[in-house]
Design an enzyme around this catalytic site. Structure first.
Site, short mmCIF file in Angstrom:
data_model
loop_
_atom_site.label_atom_id
_atom_site.label_comp_id
_atom_site.label_asym_id
_atom_site.label_seq_id
_atom_site.Cartn_x
_atom_site.Cartn_y
_atom_site.Cartn_z
N CYS A 118 0.53 -1.84 -0.18
CA CYS A 118 0.10 0.40 -0.28
C CYS A 118 1.30 1.31 -0.05
O CYS A 118 0.39 2.56 -0.92
CB CYS A 118 -0.97 0.33 1.12
SG CYS A 118 -1.94 -1.26 0.95
N HIS A 255 -3.10 7.67 2.29
CA HIS A 255 -3.24 6.22 1.51
C HIS A 255 -5.38 5.93 2.12
O HIS A 255 -5.33 6.40 2.81
CB HIS A 255 -2.78 5.12 1.80
CG HIS A 255 -3.30 3.70 1.84
ND1 HIS A 255 -3.40 3.21 0.47
CD2 HIS A 255 -3.76 2.43 2.72
CE1 HIS A 255 -3.77 2.09 0.72
NE2 HIS A 255 -4.02 1.12 2.39
N ASN A 285 -10.07 0.08 -0.22
CA ASN A 285 -8.79 -0.16 -0.11
C ASN A 285 -7.55 -0.82 -1.85
O ASN A 285 -7.93 -1.84 -2.00
CB ASN A 285 -8.08 -0.54 0.77
CG ASN A 285 -6.98 -0.74 1.21
OD1 ASN A 285 -5.72 -0.60 -0.29
ND2 ASN A 285 -6.24 -1.31 2.17
O1 UT7 Z 1 -3.90 -1.17 3.49
C1 UT7 Z 1 -2.80 -1.64 4.07
C2 UT7 Z 1 -3.92 -0.62 5.49
N1 UT7 Z 1 -4.28 -1.72 5.66
C3 UT7 Z 1 -4.81 -1.29 6.57
O2 UT7 Z 1 -4.78 0.09 7.28
C4 UT7 Z 1 -6.55 -2.15 7.67
C5 UT7 Z 1 -6.12 -1.61 8.67
N2 UT7 Z 1 -7.47 -2.14 9.69
C6 UT7 Z 1 -8.76 -1.60 9.59
O3 UT7 Z 1 -8.90 -0.94 9.12
C7 UT7 Z 1 -9.12 -2.38 10.66
O4 UT7 Z 1 -8.84 -3.30 11.48
C8 UT7 Z 1 -10.73 -2.87 9.81
C9 UT7 Z 1 -11.49 -2.95 9.53
C10 UT7 Z 1 -9.91 -4.38 9.16
C11 UT7 Z 1 -11.61 -4.21 11.03
O5 UT7 Z 1 -12.43 -2.95 12.07
P1 UT7 Z 1 -11.85 -3.41 14.03
O6 UT7 Z 1 -12.52 -2.36 14.16
O7 UT7 Z 1 -10.98 -3.72 13.66
O8 UT7 Z 1 -12.73 -4.65 13.89
P2 UT7 Z 1 -12.31 -5.67 14.21
O9 UT7 Z 1 -11.39 -6.54 13.67
O10 UT7 Z 1 -11.63 -5.39 15.55
O11 UT7 Z 1 -13.31 -6.44 13.99
C12 UT7 Z 1 -14.58 -6.47 14.87
C13 UT7 Z 1 -15.15 -7.70 15.12
C14 UT7 Z 1 -15.16 -9.05 15.30
O12 UT7 Z 1 -15.96 -10.10 16.22
P3 UT7 Z 1 -16.11 -10.27 17.11
O13 UT7 Z 1 -14.64 -11.22 17.35
O14 UT7 Z 1 -15.26 -8.42 18.35
O15 UT7 Z 1 -16.63 -11.20 17.52
C15 UT7 Z 1 -15.43 -9.61 13.60
O16 UT7 Z 1 -15.93 -10.65 13.88
O17 UT7 Z 1 -16.59 -7.60 13.75
C16 UT7 Z 1 -16.33 -9.08 13.09
N3 UT7 Z 1 -16.04 -8.58 11.36
C17 UT7 Z 1 -16.86 -8.54 11.08
N4 UT7 Z 1 -18.41 -7.96 11.09
C18 UT7 Z 1 -19.20 -7.76 10.37
C19 UT7 Z 1 -15.28 -8.85 10.96
N5 UT7 Z 1 -15.06 -8.56 10.24
C20 UT7 Z 1 -16.77 -8.25 9.56
C21 UT7 Z 1 -17.72 -8.00 8.88
N6 UT7 Z 1 -18.43 -7.93 8.78
N7 UT7 Z 1 -16.92 -7.53 7.38
#
Ligand code: UT7
Length: 328
Positions: A118, A255, A285
């Site tokens: 990225c 980004h 992204n």
């Molecule tokens: O381009 C390179 C750089 N990449 C980035 O900058 C990405 C960085 N990370 C992020 O943008 C965020 O961490 C995400 C958008 C990927 C995820 O957001 P988050 O607030 O960190 O959520 P999380 O991964 O902690 O997930 C929270 C909950 C989980 O459930 P539990 O364990 O709390 O029950 C996930 O299983 O959301 C669940 N979850 C979803 N639910 C519905 C994960 N993906 C989904 C989904 N729909 N698509």
């Protein structure tokens, strides 16, 4: 303060291309345990473009390249080099850049790819700047082009809803500058990587391991934890190298991975969101393509204008991150 005359790498044209197919969040909710509400609230993404089956990264890149040449009002015979930043090349080799070169009918000069995921476009700008300042090339096109839809695991809701396909291009030209911060062109660059975090964001296949392209794997929370702090720090480092304060910024072009990261970084730099170019709701992204796409959209919308101070920053797999300060 009088400075020595220098050569600056000045942007003379931008262009972008997005594949025709637009995929709204609702399409994922039909097959996965997810919702438009979750995707928008956690990432800011509302839709993304996916390339058609017969559309490869080089095709997207060539469309963006033609748009940039047209916007700059120059022909391909005046280009000296093409750099493509991508992690999703058509083939293992040759480079996408040489494919674009052929597609444009350019039989002189040179072309190569850079891969910093990225942050690839930032690294591409740094390469172009070095070539121009060293006198190796006068006009260099830097393209970010990706087809991340090809490395998605469609059963992994935590990644497949976040990425999209697209391409953006900028053309840089060596021009004389006074050597002060009023010059147009690239004023400073800050590059970083730390391979200790290689498992936070990677693709689980490759030529010398599985022999397959593999699928993207991401520890989202871990990457998120690093992102705001490292992005704000690299932007501050680049500003410091240029001898400028954050208050001098006209536009931040970050980004486009996550609206929460974009907002958090702007806040850390003390900038309001009306100084930020945001395309993540419409593009998702697009990895190395996201910054040149956002630059091109920002110009097309009449936001980024000649003389504006632009800071662009990115972080991604590696981890690799960096920032460029340039006067448009
Ligand atoms: O381009 C390179 C750089 N990449 C980035 O900058 C990405 C960085 N990370 C992020 O943008 C965020 O961490 C995400 C958008 C990927 C995820 O957001 P988050 O607030 O960190 O959520 P999380 O991964 O902690 O997930 C929270 C909950 C989980 O459930 P539990 O364990 O709390 O029950 C996930 O299983 O959301 C669940 N979850 C979803 N639910 C519905 C994960 N993906 C989904 C989904 N729909 N698509």
């Amino acid at each position: 303060m009088t400075q020595n005359p220098v050569t600056r790498a000045v942007v003379i044209g931008t262009g972008h291309y997005l594949p025709a197919r637009v995929v709204p969040n609702a399409e994922f909710a039909a097959t996965l345990d997810t919702s438009d509400e979750w995707i928008v609230s956690r990432s800011g993404i509302e839709r993304r473009h996916f390339a058609a089956e017969d559309e490869a990264t080089s095709h997207l890149a060539a469309h963006a390249a033609r748009a940039a040449l047209s916007q700059a009002g120059i022909t391909v015979d005046t280009l000296d080099a093409i750099i493509v930043a991508t992690s999703t090349p058509d083939l293992t080799f040759p480079s996408v850049a040489t494919m674009v070169q052929a597609e444009l009918g350019m039989t002189h000069g040179f072309a190569f790819d850079v891969q910093a995921v990225c942050a690839g476009f930032i690294y591409g700008l740094a390469n172009a700047h070095a070539l121009i300042v060293a006198g190796t090339a006068r006009r260099v096109m830097v393209i970010g082009a990706e087809t991340f839809s090809r490395i998605m695991d469609w059963s992994d809701r935590s990644t497949c809803v976040l990425f999209g396909d697209g391409a953006g291009a900028v053309i840089l030209e060596g021009q004389p500058g006074a050597g002060d911060t009023g010059d147009r062109g690239i004023l400073s660059i800050d590059l970083n990587s730390d391979g200790r975090y290689k498992d936070a964001l990677f693709v689980d296949g490759g030529v010398s391991t599985t022999g397959t392209a593999g699928y993207l794997r991401m520890q989202g929370k871990e990457v998120f934890r690093h992102a705001i702090e490292k992005l704000a720090k690299t932007a501050e480092n680049a500003l410091q190298k240029a001898g400028l304060e954050a208050s001098a910024i006209d536009w931040i072009v970050p980004h486009q991975a996550n609206l929460r990261i974009i907002k958090g970084t702007a806040q850390k730099l003390g900038l309001s969101m009306d100084k930020v170019i945001v395309t993540v709701p419409d593009h998702g992204n697009t990895s190395a393509a996201s910054i040149p796409l956002a630059l091109s959209v920002g110009v097309a919308q009449g936001k980024i204008k000649p003389g504006d101070l632009v800071v662009t920053e990115a972080i991604g797999g590696g981890l690799a991150w960096g920032a460029v300060v340039l006067r448009w």
